[in-house]
Every structure is written in C-alpha cells, then in structure tokens.
Design a protein around this motif. Structure first.
Motif, PDB file in Angstrom:
ATOM      1  N   PRO A   1       0.814  -1.224   0.000  1.00  0.00           N
ATOM      2  CA  PRO A   1       0.000   0.000   0.000  1.00  0.00           C
ATOM      3  C   PRO A   1       0.842   1.266   0.000  1.00  0.00           C
ATOM      4  O   PRO A   1       0.544   2.231   0.707  1.00  0.00           O
ATOM      5  N   TRP A   2       1.886   1.310  -0.799  1.00  0.00           N
ATOM      6  CA  TRP A   2       2.894   2.350  -0.661  1.00  0.00           C
ATOM      7  C   TRP A   2       3.285   3.002  -1.971  1.00  0.00           C
ATOM      8  O   TRP A   2       3.045   2.485  -3.061  1.00  0.00           O
ATOM      9  N   ARG A   3       3.929   4.140  -1.839  1.00  0.00           N
ATOM     10  CA  ARG A   3       4.716   4.785  -2.897  1.00  0.00           C
ATOM     11  C   ARG A   3       5.967   5.324  -2.221  1.00  0.00           C
ATOM     12  O   ARG A   3       5.899   5.823  -1.095  1.00  0.00           O
ATOM     13  N   PHE A   4       7.088   5.226  -2.909  1.00  0.00           N
ATOM     14  CA  PHE A   4       8.368   5.700  -2.390  1.00  0.00           C
ATOM     15  C   PHE A   4       8.874   6.806  -3.317  1.00  0.00           C
ATOM     16  O   PHE A   4       8.992   6.587  -4.529  1.00  0.00           O
ATOM     17  N   VAL A   5       9.141   7.957  -2.767  1.00  0.00           N
ATOM     18  CA  VAL A   5       9.558   9.107  -3.574  1.00  0.00           C
ATOM     19  C   VAL A   5      11.034   9.390  -3.286  1.00  0.00           C
ATOM     20  O   VAL A   5      11.398   9.750  -2.154  1.00  0.00           O
ATOM     21  N   PHE A   6      11.884   9.233  -4.307  1.00  0.00           N
ATOM     22  CA  PHE A   6      13.309   9.520  -4.181  1.00  0.00           C
ATOM     23  C   PHE A   6      13.555  10.960  -4.621  1.00  0.00           C
ATOM     24  O   PHE A   6      13.253  11.323  -5.765  1.00  0.00           O
ATOM     25  N   VAL A   7      14.092  11.765  -3.731  1.00  0.00           N
ATOM     26  CA  VAL A   7      14.308  13.184  -4.017  1.00  0.00           C
ATOM     27  C   VAL A   7      15.802  13.477  -4.020  1.00  0.00           C
ATOM     28  O   VAL A   7      16.481  13.317  -2.997  1.00  0.00           O
ATOM     29  N   SER A   8      16.312  13.908  -5.182  1.00  0.00           N
ATOM     30  CA  SER A   8      17.712  14.351  -5.277  1.00  0.00           C
ATOM     31  C   SER A   8      17.806  15.807  -5.715  1.00  0.00           C
ATOM     32  O   SER A   8      18.850  16.435  -5.558  1.00  0.00           O
ATOM     33  N   ASP A   9      16.718  16.341  -6.260  1.00  0.00           N
ATOM     34  CA  ASP A   9      16.685  17.726  -6.703  1.00  0.00           C
ATOM     35  C   ASP A   9      16.935  18.642  -5.494  1.00  0.00           C
ATOM     36  O   ASP A   9      16.198  18.595  -4.498  1.00  0.00           O
ATOM     37  N   GLU A  10      17.957  19.462  -5.568  1.00  0.00           N
ATOM     38  CA  GLU A  10      18.365  20.263  -4.411  1.00  0.00           C
ATOM     39  C   GLU A  10      17.297  21.263  -3.989  1.00  0.00           C
ATOM     40  O   GLU A  10      17.121  21.532  -2.789  1.00  0.00           O
TER      41      GLU A  10
ATOM     42  N   PHE B   1       8.575   7.912   2.347  1.00  0.00           N
ATOM     43  CA  PHE B   1       7.729   6.711   2.391  1.00  0.00           C
ATOM     44  C   PHE B   1       6.287   7.154   2.586  1.00  0.00           C
ATOM     45  O   PHE B   1       5.967   7.809   3.592  1.00  0.00           O
ATOM     46  N   THR B   2       5.429   6.811   1.660  1.00  0.00           N
ATOM     47  CA  THR B   2       4.029   7.225   1.737  1.00  0.00           C
ATOM     48  C   THR B   2       3.117   6.009   1.740  1.00  0.00           C
ATOM     49  O   THR B   2       3.489   4.920   1.291  1.00  0.00           O
ATOM     50  N   VAL B   3       1.917   6.201   2.252  1.00  0.00           N
ATOM     51  CA  VAL B   3       0.922   5.133   2.322  1.00  0.00           C
ATOM     52  C   VAL B   3      -0.356   5.600   1.636  1.00  0.00           C
ATOM     53  O   VAL B   3      -0.702   6.782   1.679  1.00  0.00           O
ATOM     54  N   VAL B   4      -1.038   4.669   0.996  1.00  0.00           N
ATOM     55  CA  VAL B   4      -2.308   5.007   0.361  1.00  0.00           C
ATOM     56  C   VAL B   4      -3.281   5.474   1.445  1.00  0.00           C
ATOM     57  O   VAL B   4      -3.353   4.894   2.528  1.00  0.00           O
ATOM     58  N   ASN B   5      -3.990   6.565   1.195  1.00  0.00           N
ATOM     59  CA  ASN B   5      -4.934   7.062   2.203  1.00  0.00           C
ATOM     60  C   ASN B   5      -6.377   7.057   1.701  1.00  0.00           C
ATOM     61  O   ASN B   5      -7.261   7.616   2.327  1.00  0.00           O
ATOM     62  N   ASP B   6      -6.588   6.409   0.572  1.00  0.00           N
ATOM     63  CA  ASP B   6      -7.925   6.261   0.004  1.00  0.00           C
ATOM     64  C   ASP B   6      -8.210   4.761  -0.067  1.00  0.00           C
ATOM     65  O   ASP B   6      -7.633   4.045  -0.884  1.00  0.00           O
ATOM     66  N   ILE B   7      -9.072   4.280   0.817  1.00  0.00           N
ATOM     67  CA  ILE B   7      -9.301   2.833   0.913  1.00  0.00           C
ATOM     68  C   ILE B   7      -9.940   2.292  -0.360  1.00  0.00           C
ATOM     69  O   ILE B   7      -9.645   1.171  -0.791  1.00  0.00           O
ATOM     70  N   ASN B   8     -10.797   3.076  -1.000  1.00  0.00           N
ATOM     71  CA  ASN B   8     -11.379   2.627  -2.271  1.00  0.00           C
ATOM     72  C   ASN B   8     -10.296   2.447  -3.334  1.00  0.00           C
ATOM     73  O   ASN B   8     -10.312   1.483  -4.101  1.00  0.00           O
TER      74      ASN B   8
ATOM     75  N   LYS C   1       4.269  16.246   8.086  1.00  0.00           N
ATOM     76  CA  LYS C   1       3.765  15.382   7.014  1.00  0.00           C
ATOM     77  C   LYS C   1       2.876  16.131   6.022  1.00  0.00           C
ATOM     78  O   LYS C   1       2.951  15.895   4.817  1.00  0.00           O
ATOM     79  N   GLU C   2       2.053  17.024   6.539  1.00  0.00           N
ATOM     80  CA  GLU C   2       1.174  17.771   5.634  1.00  0.00           C
ATOM     81  C   GLU C   2       1.991  18.643   4.680  1.00  0.00           C
ATOM     82  O   GLU C   2       1.644  18.802   3.504  1.00  0.00           O
ATOM     83  N   GLY C   3       3.076  19.223   5.194  1.00  0.00           N
ATOM     84  CA  GLY C   3       3.956  20.023   4.351  1.00  0.00           C
ATOM     85  C   GLY C   3       4.594  19.177   3.259  1.00  0.00           C
ATOM     86  O   GLY C   3       4.702  19.602   2.105  1.00  0.00           O
ATOM     87  N   TYR C   4       5.028  17.986   3.610  1.00  0.00           N
ATOM     88  CA  TYR C   4       5.590  17.062   2.619  1.00  0.00           C
ATOM     89  C   TYR C   4       4.552  16.738   1.546  1.00  0.00           C
ATOM     90  O   TYR C   4       4.846  16.748   0.347  1.00  0.00           O
TER      91      TYR C   4
ATOM     92  N   THR D   1      -0.315   9.617   1.440  1.00  0.00           N
ATOM     93  CA  THR D   1       0.109  10.594   2.423  1.00  0.00           C
ATOM     94  C   THR D   1       1.442  10.161   3.028  1.00  0.00           C
ATOM     95  O   THR D   1       1.734   8.968   3.149  1.00  0.00           O
ATOM     96  N   THR D   2       2.256  11.123   3.412  1.00  0.00           N
ATOM     97  CA  THR D   2       3.585  10.861   3.955  1.00  0.00           C
ATOM     98  C   THR D   2       3.493  10.215   5.335  1.00  0.00           C
ATOM     99  O   THR D   2       2.699  10.635   6.181  1.00  0.00           O
ATOM    100  N   LEU D   3       4.333   9.204   5.559  1.00  0.00           N
ATOM    101  CA  LEU D   3       4.475   8.599   6.887  1.00  0.00           C
ATOM    102  C   LEU D   3       5.777   9.017   7.554  1.00  0.00           C
ATOM    103  O   LEU D   3       5.800   9.409   8.712  1.00  0.00           O
ATOM    104  N   PHE D   4       6.880   8.895   6.816  1.00  0.00           N
ATOM    105  CA  PHE D   4       8.203   9.225   7.343  1.00  0.00           C
ATOM    106  C   PHE D   4       9.151   9.348   6.165  1.00  0.00           C
ATOM    107  O   PHE D   4       8.763   9.113   5.005  1.00  0.00           O
ATOM    108  N   ALA D   5      10.396   9.717   6.445  1.00  0.00           N
ATOM    109  CA  ALA D   5      11.388   9.873   5.384  1.00  0.00           C
ATOM    110  C   ALA D   5      12.720   9.306   5.864  1.00  0.00           C
ATOM    111  O   ALA D   5      12.940   9.125   7.064  1.00  0.00           O
ATOM    112  N   VAL D   6      13.600   9.007   4.905  1.00  0.00           N
ATOM    113  CA  VAL D   6      14.938   8.513   5.219  1.00  0.00           C
ATOM    114  C   VAL D   6      15.952   9.288   4.393  1.00  0.00           C
ATOM    115  O   VAL D   6      15.881   9.272   3.152  1.00  0.00           O
ATOM    116  N   ALA D   7      16.850   9.985   5.072  1.00  0.00           N
ATOM    117  CA  ALA D   7      17.977  10.612   4.379  1.00  0.00           C
ATOM    118  C   ALA D   7      19.017   9.532   4.124  1.00  0.00           C
ATOM    119  O   ALA D   7      19.268   8.685   4.990  1.00  0.00           O
TER     120      ALA D   7
END
Length: 199
Positions: free
Chosen positions: A45-54, A80-87, A151-154, A164-170
């Motif tokens: 139930p996830w999406r992972f967003v890799f950010v390198s753009d400064e 690390f994000t999780v689906v927030n729409d159960i449908n 998380k809302e800012g992310y 929706t964002t759960l956490f991040a890893v540098a």
C-alpha cells in the motif's frame, strides 16, 4: 560481510558529507529493493519518492524540524508514503493480488473502522523501512530514518494524490567527523536477555 556485522556497524547518521553522492546504479538497486519489500497479503500500500533535486530537498528540509541540515547535506531523501484512500487501495488489490489475498482483506480487514484499516496499511510501510535500512547498510550507504517531519507540508510539496507521507529517510555518506558513528560512539542497546526470550 554477514548481517550481524552489518547490524553492529549500522547507525543513524547525524552528519553527512554534502560533496559525496550515491551513484545512480545504487539508487536504481535501492528502488528495486523497495519494490520487493514484504507486506502482509502482498498488499503493497505504498509509494516511495526519491528526491535528489536540491531545490525540492531544500523545501522538504524546511518542513523537517531538527532534521533540516541532514536532509540538505544527504545525497537523497526517500519519502515513504501510504495510500490514504481505501477505495483506491481496493481497486489496486483487485488488479494485482491473488483472489485469496483479496478475500482475506474483504473478510478480516474491510469490516474494521477506517482508522484501524489505515493503521494496518501504515504498518506495512514500516516493514519496508527495516528492509530498506538493511539494504543501505549492505551497500555501504548511510541512512537516517526520521519521523520528525511535518507530514502535511511534505504532502503539499510532493503533490501527493491518494497517498500521504508517513516518514522519510535521508541517505548518503557520513561526514568523517560524524560523532554518532560506532567508531567514535559505542552503540547503546539493551542486553540480549532483556529483549529476547527463548522457550
């Protein structure tokens, strides 16, 4: 190198070398490792967003409290994000999962209150975190998991839709003077007997 040695040497990096970037082939490998992460009923139930753009990293850093400098200096930030729409999630599993797994969700999870379903979905993403941190260690890549973010800012910066964002890893490579590394600061863990029981 065995995994026990990796666990002894891995630590939460506090200071990164901003001039050292992770090679693209290793980033591709990490993306595939996350794709292969385990989850209950293979739910994914996830999406992972890799950010390198400064510029984007800078925006996210401002939403990250005491983690701001780590994000600026790290090679990449993985969100690390999780689906927030159960449908939406149900549509996904209908397309991708075996009938038995879909049946399990409908019988045991779908009848639960929405907050409990979303909690279960979030737990699956946390499984991928452990998998990811171990993978980074095996590749000689340093990491800093962080929940200390807005998380809302992310979500707004990344324009997340249905997730929706759960956490991040540098991730990146430590500064040689990072005072938290095991060579300079002994790891602190409870005794084995205090945390593991044999019956």
């Amino acid at each position: 190198m065995d995994f026990l040695h990796l666990a002894e040497q891995r630590y939460t990096t506090k200071k990164y070398n901003p001039d050292q970037k992770i090679p693209e082939d290793r980033i591709r490998a990490l993306k595939n490792i996350l794709r292969l992460s385990p989850s209950s009923i293979n739910s994914q139930p996830w999406r992972f967003v890799f950010v390198s753009d400064e510029a984007i990293k800078e925006e996210l850093a401002k939403q990250s409290f005491f983690n701001e400098q780590k994000i600026k200096d790290a090679s990449h930030l993985v969100v690390f994000t999780v689906v927030n729409d159960i449908n939406k999630f149900e549509e996904q599993i209908e397309k991708h999962l075996q009938p038995g797994s879909v049946g399990y969700f409908k019988q045991f999870l779908k009848p639960l209150p929405e907050d409990q379903i979303k909690s279960w979905l979030s737990h699956q993403v946390y499984l991928s975190l452990g998998f990811f941190l171990g993978a980074c260690a095996s590749m000689g890549i340093d990491s800093t998991p962080m929940e200390g973010i807005q998380k809302e800012g992310y979500d707004s910066i990344l324009k997340l839709d249905g997730y929706t964002t759960l956490f991040a890893v540098a991730i990146g490579y430590r500064d040689e003077d990072d005072a938290n590394q095991p060579a300079l600061k002994q790891k602190s863990r409870m005794d084995l007997e205090a945390v593991v029981q044999s019956l």
